[in-house]
Motif scaffolding. Structure first.
Motif, PDB file in Angstrom:
ATOM      1  N   ALA A  82      -1.654   2.192  -5.230  1.00  0.00           N
ATOM      2  CA  ALA A  82      -1.066   3.530  -5.192  1.00  0.00           C
ATOM      3  C   ALA A  82      -2.237   4.499  -5.244  1.00  0.00           C
ATOM      4  O   ALA A  82      -2.574   5.035  -6.299  1.00  0.00           O
ATOM      5  CB  ALA A  82      -0.121   3.737  -6.372  1.00  0.00           C
ATOM      6  N   ILE A 128      -4.094   1.741  -9.324  1.00  0.00           N
ATOM      7  CA  ILE A 128      -3.460   3.060  -9.246  1.00  0.00           C
ATOM      8  C   ILE A 128      -4.549   4.111  -9.404  1.00  0.00           C
ATOM      9  O   ILE A 128      -5.437   3.983 -10.249  1.00  0.00           O
ATOM     10  CB  ILE A 128      -2.415   3.277 -10.361  1.00  0.00           C
ATOM     11  CG1 ILE A 128      -1.434   2.115 -10.424  1.00  0.00           C
ATOM     12  CG2 ILE A 128      -1.644   4.580 -10.113  1.00  0.00           C
ATOM     13  CD1 ILE A 128      -0.334   2.310 -11.445  1.00  0.00           C
ATOM     14  N   ILE A 153       5.746   1.986 -10.005  1.00  0.00           N
ATOM     15  CA  ILE A 153       4.652   1.379  -9.247  1.00  0.00           C
ATOM     16  C   ILE A 153       4.349  -0.026  -9.787  1.00  0.00           C
ATOM     17  O   ILE A 153       4.214  -0.975  -9.025  1.00  0.00           O
ATOM     18  CB  ILE A 153       3.382   2.253  -9.313  1.00  0.00           C
ATOM     19  CG1 ILE A 153       3.626   3.592  -8.614  1.00  0.00           C
ATOM     20  CG2 ILE A 153       2.200   1.539  -8.673  1.00  0.00           C
ATOM     21  CD1 ILE A 153       2.508   4.595  -8.811  1.00  0.00           C
ATOM     22  N   ALA A 206       9.617   7.961  -1.246  1.00  0.00           N
ATOM     23  CA  ALA A 206       9.528   7.292  -2.539  1.00  0.00           C
ATOM     24  C   ALA A 206      10.571   7.788  -3.539  1.00  0.00           C
ATOM     25  O   ALA A 206      11.019   7.033  -4.399  1.00  0.00           O
ATOM     26  CB  ALA A 206       8.125   7.453  -3.121  1.00  0.00           C
ATOM     27  N   ASP A 240       0.868  -1.178   0.000  1.00  0.00           N
ATOM     28  CA  ASP A 240       0.000   0.000   0.000  1.00  0.00           C
ATOM     29  C   ASP A 240       0.908   1.233   0.000  1.00  0.00           C
ATOM     30  O   ASP A 240       1.449   1.619   1.038  1.00  0.00           O
ATOM     31  CB  ASP A 240      -0.887  -0.040   1.259  1.00  0.00           C
ATOM     32  CG  ASP A 240      -1.925   1.058   1.286  1.00  0.00           C
ATOM     33  OD1 ASP A 240      -2.707   1.091   2.257  1.00  0.00           O
ATOM     34  OD2 ASP A 240      -1.971   1.881   0.343  1.00  0.00           O
ATOM     35  N   LEU A 241       1.114   1.818  -1.184  1.00  0.00           N
ATOM     36  CA  LEU A 241       1.984   2.991  -1.290  1.00  0.00           C
ATOM     37  C   LEU A 241       1.234   4.236  -0.846  1.00  0.00           C
ATOM     38  O   LEU A 241       0.143   4.500  -1.328  1.00  0.00           O
ATOM     39  CB  LEU A 241       2.449   3.171  -2.740  1.00  0.00           C
ATOM     40  CG  LEU A 241       3.469   2.178  -3.277  1.00  0.00           C
ATOM     41  CD1 LEU A 241       3.693   2.421  -4.761  1.00  0.00           C
ATOM     42  CD2 LEU A 241       4.768   2.291  -2.519  1.00  0.00           C
ATOM     43  N   PHE A 249      -1.618   8.925  -4.578  1.00  0.00           N
ATOM     44  CA  PHE A 249      -0.171   8.838  -4.397  1.00  0.00           C
ATOM     45  C   PHE A 249       0.631   9.431  -5.551  1.00  0.00           C
ATOM     46  O   PHE A 249       1.579  10.178  -5.328  1.00  0.00           O
ATOM     47  CB  PHE A 249       0.189   7.350  -4.203  1.00  0.00           C
ATOM     48  CG  PHE A 249       1.659   7.114  -4.061  1.00  0.00           C
ATOM     49  CD1 PHE A 249       2.411   6.651  -5.135  1.00  0.00           C
ATOM     50  CD2 PHE A 249       2.305   7.354  -2.858  1.00  0.00           C
ATOM     51  CE1 PHE A 249       3.768   6.428  -5.011  1.00  0.00           C
ATOM     52  CE2 PHE A 249       3.658   7.133  -2.733  1.00  0.00           C
ATOM     53  CZ  PHE A 249       4.401   6.668  -3.807  1.00  0.00           C
ATOM     54  N   GLU A 250       0.264   9.090  -6.800  1.00  0.00           N
ATOM     55  CA  GLU A 250       1.173   9.383  -7.911  1.00  0.00           C
ATOM     56  C   GLU A 250       1.423  10.878  -8.104  1.00  0.00           C
ATOM     57  O   GLU A 250       2.500  11.281  -8.526  1.00  0.00           O
ATOM     58  CB  GLU A 250       0.669   8.743  -9.214  1.00  0.00           C
ATOM     59  CG  GLU A 250      -0.748   9.054  -9.630  1.00  0.00           C
ATOM     60  CD  GLU A 250      -0.905  10.409 -10.297  1.00  0.00           C
ATOM     61  OE1 GLU A 250       0.076  10.940 -10.853  1.00  0.00           O
ATOM     62  OE2 GLU A 250      -2.032  10.940 -10.259  1.00  0.00           O
TER      63      GLU A 250
END
Lengths: 463, 71
Positions: A372, A403, A394, A344, A293-294, A375-376
């Motif tokens: 993700a 994502i 990812i 990251a 889990d990012l 997140f991105e």
């Protein structure tokens, strides 16, 4: 054949090897007696039964071990699902590891055994649950012996905790750079007079440092080796440290962070519900055993994944307070969830002796599915990382995953760009979809917010 | 005199002959500190024994107990 694990070389009493996914430990003949004493006293069996020590099984060395020197014993151990390092732990995890280590030591002393060192790398985590991995560190206690691991305990457990407790500075960057923790001499230089009023700080930092500085001039080092530490005093030192560390909390945070996370999490908007449903359905459909889990924050979606059938979740985040709360959640709700610190744009590299002693993040962070969520854009916009590289990174962690793309007109991105020039002409949903398509198949796509945030379930299509 | 010399000699030999299996350097500062803490702890233990005796003189139980003997 057996390949020696690169990080296992410091202690000559035994080295760790791997072969075909199994973990072995070869015990040198000179260390065999201490190992047998611990084994025959039932120490290993009891600790393994209490889930405090990694399991072990004696196997026949012939045919397996033809390494340099004979092995008195060859042990086989189950693998820990994910190896993490103290510089990847949050304050909360490090504190739990310290308390676990001290409790284990006190328990062993009760039974006539002791720990020969105090390396933080001997503690690993299964979810929020600490476990000891160095069987050869356990050996019979010799009457009057000093706590040989005291300095190491201070540098690898205590001082990093104090850095955050006294100064509000997270230990991760410094610890990762130094690898052996925060040196006593460095922390001593930072202390103010007010800090030195505490007996614990005075003893374990100031005095230990002062005596170390003067040590080179001492002619009677031999005399020090001959003096004795009574068992009661040994236990007293460990107990006092334990009680002190249990009371440590990070400096300069709001009281609300340590409040009950549940009260801050009861409200759930429609958008959050939609996201939860998507993740839950994805997990039920693809059945991943392990998920990464990012940007896990407090672990909300890791919990969704675990509830939907995933066996274990590994979370990564940069926010120290969120990580501490995520750890509390994992403990309170008994989730097999381990939230770790990750920057990251600067993940832990391979380092240590020959730059192979400690493995890098990329090698270890692999799972069956990766999330993700929200997140991105933190990489692509806030830190100018090219969008296709973000997507590539990812999707490299797992063969499937979800994502979330956050479009430029979203409030968060707008806020990121409010004081900057918009230098992201190619940050578009089309560019994102093209980047994702170049790495994996898109299995499902759902717009889950009014601002256009979209979830993509992908599959790299590998067996 | 001779017996205590033998015991002392044996104790020192044991201390010097104890092999240090630990691979790590404990640090002289740490050892000196532990020696001091041991002294403080021993002192504190003695004080606590002494203190509980003092408390014993003043507690109601010992006053009413006509058979209590002063140590």
């Amino acid at each position: 054949m057996l390949v020696q694990v690169a990080g296992s070389f410091r202690d000559p009493s035994g080295h760790v090897y791997e072969s075909n996914g199994a973990i072995f430990r070869a015990i040198a003949p000179f260390a065999a007696r201490d190992y047998q004493a611990a084994r025959d006293a039932g120490v290993f069996d009891r600790l393994v039964g209490e889930n405090k020590l990694v399991g072990l099984k004696e196997v026949d060395p012939t045919g397996l071990f033809t390494g340099t020197g004979a092995a008195a014993h060859l042990l086989e151990h189950p693998r820990i699902p994910f190896i993490s390092y103290p510089y990847e732990w949050s304050f909360s995890l490090l504190r739990d590891a310290a308390l676990f280590h001290l409790d284990l030591h006190l328990d062993l002393l009760e039974r006539g055994f002791t720990l020969s060192d105090a390396s933080a790398y001997n503690v690993q985590f299964n979810g929020p649950h600490p476990i000891f991995i160095d069987h050869l560190s356990i050996r019979p206690y010799r009457e009057g012996e000093f706590w040989a691991g005291h300095r190491q305990f201070c540098e690898q457990f205590l001082n990093p905790l104090l850095l955050r407790a006294l100064f509000g500075v997270p230990h991760n960057a410094w610890y990762r750079g130094n690898l052996e923790g925060i040196p006593v001499s460095d922390l001593a230089k930072m202390l103010t007079a007010k800090h030195k009023l505490s007996w614990n700080i005075l003893a374990h930092v100031v005095l230990q440092n002062r005596f170390q500085q003067g040590a080179g001039k001492r002619a009677d080092v031999g005399k020090i080796k001959e003096s004795r530490l009574p068992l009661a005093a040994f236990k007293g030192i460990l107990t006092q440290l334990r009680n002190w560390i249990a009371r440590l909390t990070p400096d300069r945070i709001g009281a609300t962070v340590w409040g009950d996370y549940a009260t801050t999490n009861t409200y759930s908007s429609d958008e959050e519900q939609a996201k939860r449903r998507f993740i839950g359905e994805f997990v039920k459909a693809t059945k991943p055993k392990s998920v990464i889990d990012l940007g896990c924050n407090t672990g909300e979606y890791s919990k969704v994944a675990l509830d939907a059938g995933a066996e274990r979740a590994l979370g990564f985040d940069f926010d120290q307070q969120a990580l501490d709360r995520a750890h509390h959640r994992a403990k309170d709700q008994s989730l097999n969830f381990l939230p770790l610190f990750l920057d990251a744009k600067n993940p832990s590299p391979e380092q240590g002796w020959l730059q192979t002693e400690r493995t890098g993040h990329a090698v270890r962070a692999k799972a069956d599915a990766v999330f993700a969520l929200a997140f991105e854009h933190h990489l692509a916009i806030a830190h100018n990382v090219p969008l296709d590289q973000v997507v590539g990174w990812i999707t490299s962690m797992a063969p499937t995953g979800v994502i979330e793309f956050v479009p430029k007109n979203d409030e968060t991105v707008q806020r990121m760009l409010s004081l900057r020039e918009d230098i992201f002409p190619n940050y578009t949903v089309e560019a994102f979809e093209a980047a994702l398509a170049s790495h994996a198949r898109v299995e499902r796509r759902d717009v889950i917010s009014q601002s256009g945030r979209t979830l993509y379930a992908f599959d790299r299509g590998e067996a | 005199m001779r017996a205590s010399h033998v015991v002392m000699g044996a104790a020192l030999t044991c201390a010097l002959a104890t092999p240090a299996y630990a691979y790590l350097d404990p640090g002289t500062g740490s050892m000196i500190l532990q020696g001091i803490i041991a002294g403080v702890a021993a002192g504190a233990a003695y004080v606590s024994i002494f203190w509980s005796r003092i408390k014993g003189y003043f507690s109601p139980a010992s006053r009413s107990d006509s058979n209590s003997s002063k140590n």
